[in-house]
Design an enzyme around this catalytic site. Sequence first.
Site, short mmCIF file in Angstrom:
data_model
loop_
_atom_site.label_atom_id
_atom_site.label_comp_id
_atom_site.label_asym_id
_atom_site.label_seq_id
_atom_site.Cartn_x
_atom_site.Cartn_y
_atom_site.Cartn_z
N GLU A 1 42.09 36.78 32.66
CA GLU A 1 41.29 38.51 33.02
C GLU A 1 42.75 38.85 32.89
O GLU A 1 44.39 38.86 33.18
CB GLU A 1 41.44 37.75 34.62
CG GLU A 1 41.00 39.78 35.40
CD GLU A 1 39.96 40.43 34.46
OE1 GLU A 1 39.23 39.78 35.17
OE2 GLU A 1 39.91 41.66 34.58
N THR B 1 34.85 42.58 31.58
CA THR B 1 34.79 41.27 31.50
C THR B 1 33.10 40.85 31.22
O THR B 1 33.16 40.33 30.37
CB THR B 1 35.19 40.47 32.90
OG1 THR B 1 35.86 40.91 33.66
CG2 THR B 1 34.85 38.91 32.43
N HIS C 1 43.51 40.47 38.01
CA HIS C 1 42.35 41.79 38.40
C HIS C 1 43.44 42.87 39.22
O HIS C 1 43.68 42.62 39.74
CB HIS C 1 40.88 40.78 39.05
CG HIS C 1 40.23 41.65 38.51
ND1 HIS C 1 39.62 43.02 38.95
CD2 HIS C 1 39.11 41.89 37.86
CE1 HIS C 1 38.90 43.94 38.41
NE2 HIS C 1 38.16 43.19 38.40
N ASP D 1 40.25 39.52 28.17
CA ASP D 1 39.40 39.68 28.38
C ASP D 1 38.66 41.73 27.80
O ASP D 1 37.85 42.10 27.36
CB ASP D 1 38.36 40.02 29.62
CG ASP D 1 38.79 40.12 31.12
OD1 ASP D 1 39.36 41.15 30.47
OD2 ASP D 1 38.01 40.14 31.46
N HIS D 2 39.76 42.23 28.27
CA HIS D 2 40.09 43.88 28.15
C HIS D 2 41.21 43.96 28.81
O HIS D 2 42.13 42.92 29.31
CB HIS D 2 39.26 44.09 28.56
CG HIS D 2 39.06 43.95 30.44
ND1 HIS D 2 39.27 44.35 31.00
CD2 HIS D 2 37.56 42.58 31.10
CE1 HIS D 2 39.07 43.63 31.97
NE2 HIS D 2 38.46 43.00 32.06
C1 GP9 Z 1 33.88 39.72 38.06
C2 GP9 Z 1 35.19 39.56 37.12
C3 GP9 Z 1 35.94 41.03 36.67
O1 GP9 Z 1 33.30 38.98 38.15
O2 GP9 Z 1 34.50 38.86 36.22
O3 GP9 Z 1 35.31 41.88 36.34
P1 GP9 Z 1 35.57 43.19 35.67
O4 GP9 Z 1 35.84 44.21 36.62
O5 GP9 Z 1 36.83 42.49 35.03
O6 GP9 Z 1 34.61 42.47 34.93
MN MN Z 2 37.98 41.41 33.43
#
Ligand code: GP9
Ligand code: MN
Length: 623
Positions: free
Chosen positions: A251, A293, A409, A468-469
């Site tokens: 993440e 994500t 996150h 992921d980003h």
């Molecule tokens: C939520 C997690 C985070 O299930 O994948 O999502 P994000 O805010 O990074 O898109």
């Molecule tokens: Mn994410």
Amino acid sequence: MNRIKQIPLFIVAAILVGTKTYIVYRFYFDLSIETAFQEIILFINALAISMFIFFIAVWFRPKRQKRFIIITAIVMSFVIIANLMYYRNFTDFVTLPTLFQFNNAGDLGSSAVSLFYISDLLLLLDLALIFMFIKLDWFTIKEYSGMFRKRIVAVSLSAIMINMALAEIERPMLFQRGFDREYLVKNVGLFTFHAYDAVITASTQSKRLFADGSGMDEIDEYVNDHVREIEEPIDLTGIAEDKNIIYIAFESAQSFIIDEELNGEEITPFLNDFIDDSYYFENFYHQTGVGKTSDHEFVIDNGLYSLPNSAVFFTHAQNEYNSLPKIIEEEKGYKSYAFHANNGSFWNRNVMYETLGYDEFYDVESYDFEPEDEIGWGLNDKKYFEQSIDLMKDIDEPYFAKFITLTHHFPFEIPPEEASIEPHDSDSVTLNQYFQTARYTDEAIEQFINQLKDEGMYEDSIIIISGDHYGISSYHNEAMGEFLGKDITPYEEAQLQRVPFIVHIPDRDHTGTLSRLSGQIDFKPTILNMLGIENEKDIVFGNDLFSQNRKPFIALRDGRVVGEDYLYASGNCYEHETGEVVEGSYCDDIREQAEQELNYSDEIIYGDLFRFYDFEEGEIVEE
Ligand code: GP9
Ligand code: MN
């Protein structure tokens, strides 16, 4: 008493039904309410929408007013109870698309009786009262003056506006991003959520309705000339055959933390070592939009782009896709699994994973934990991996298993006793903490890899780890610039969209850092080639990462385009060599091609065009 009886009935009804709605949110559904502010929004949204709907009564004459109030109360009660029963079965709320999907509705049908509890009868109390008040002629029903009507409209609109403003504070971009149905219900209420769902479904369906297969010809030709033709066979073809594929989404991990130190300590010591035994793509870009994500998941599974203004997982989960899980199952018998300790409905995963062909989704319900096991958004990554290993013992081989971490996150908060490194010291609290949670997830992944080794699951697996980003937005550019020791120009900001991409193949021969321009769009063709699956007629916009001959640009979802020599950002063309602005025409080629590709990809998704395409033959077919 007489005074009380003069209160308009529609106001009484609004309060009764509004209060009931709140009680259901609070005590019947299992919504997580963590702050007093969330509690207030929950109450306000229940009342605001009830006022908004019942206040329409002022526009009717007395007789019709009565009927309007009764029918409205019945319909609202029905909607609440139907959702409640659905929720008890699926821990989710009803949406139009799922309503029309037989599997879900069918499931519900057989168990409907058991989903209605005796205590639900209490939820009809407001209806009974409204009937009684009408019978006894309590409260007023009369024709209202123009002035009164206007005032009432002003009051109900204000209530809705207040609700929307509070929701925006609690969850910015709630409507645009969708997030989770639970979030929507908590912030704007069940009824507004249904209206939102209806608008999205109607707009999706109308675009789909008017689409036909004719657009696919042009797209197919484009993909043939610009994507398929340029690939060359390479030596990794088939290297993953019969091996399991483990994909770990780290993440919010950005490439700048790799091989970087803070206060003399490595931020990601494990990944840095793991990279030495793996292929590492140092110029790999994320290509996500508002769906974050979930967009990353969409891009890697499909080789299509995510959408410009919405989360495709939410808006187009009913489309036909030629996704990675489907292809590898059909061609090589692979099963696909997703492990993520969050609500199944977050990003609509519970629906979209089925569409994409995942065989099983281990969501939060599959994990067993106490509040003290949580960090930030939910179960901490260490416990998450620990339990995932156990869950993995039940899955069928060969598999493609996707793990989505959560601890690193935004807002990157971690209890001091869980943090192994000190925070950074800058004006941005977010950046300061970012390093600590990154280290935590690095440790969690290390522990997971060790457990895979212990369980004998390591040697047989291709392990891919990726960000992921971005995690640090441009809002923190100043602090980021200080940390990196350079000004964050639009050029540097685009460079910060790089995320780590690591491919570990279980032998010592396949390692090295690769500088080629790459992105999430390349994931699917890469995996297919590694599995030895020839997929000549597929429509994707990426290339095998290991192919020497690749498309010369990576399109970010927001209009920025990275080329091999130039980069287009904020309306300017930059040169990689110097990071300086150069004449715009240098970027024309990559910019035009990127725009065209993004448009084609959007067309496919909006029109659900894959229903007209035969992937075996590469031909247009009737639906
Ligand atoms: C939520 C997690 C985070 O299930 O994948 O999502 P994000 O805010 O990074 O898109
Ligand atoms: Mn994410």
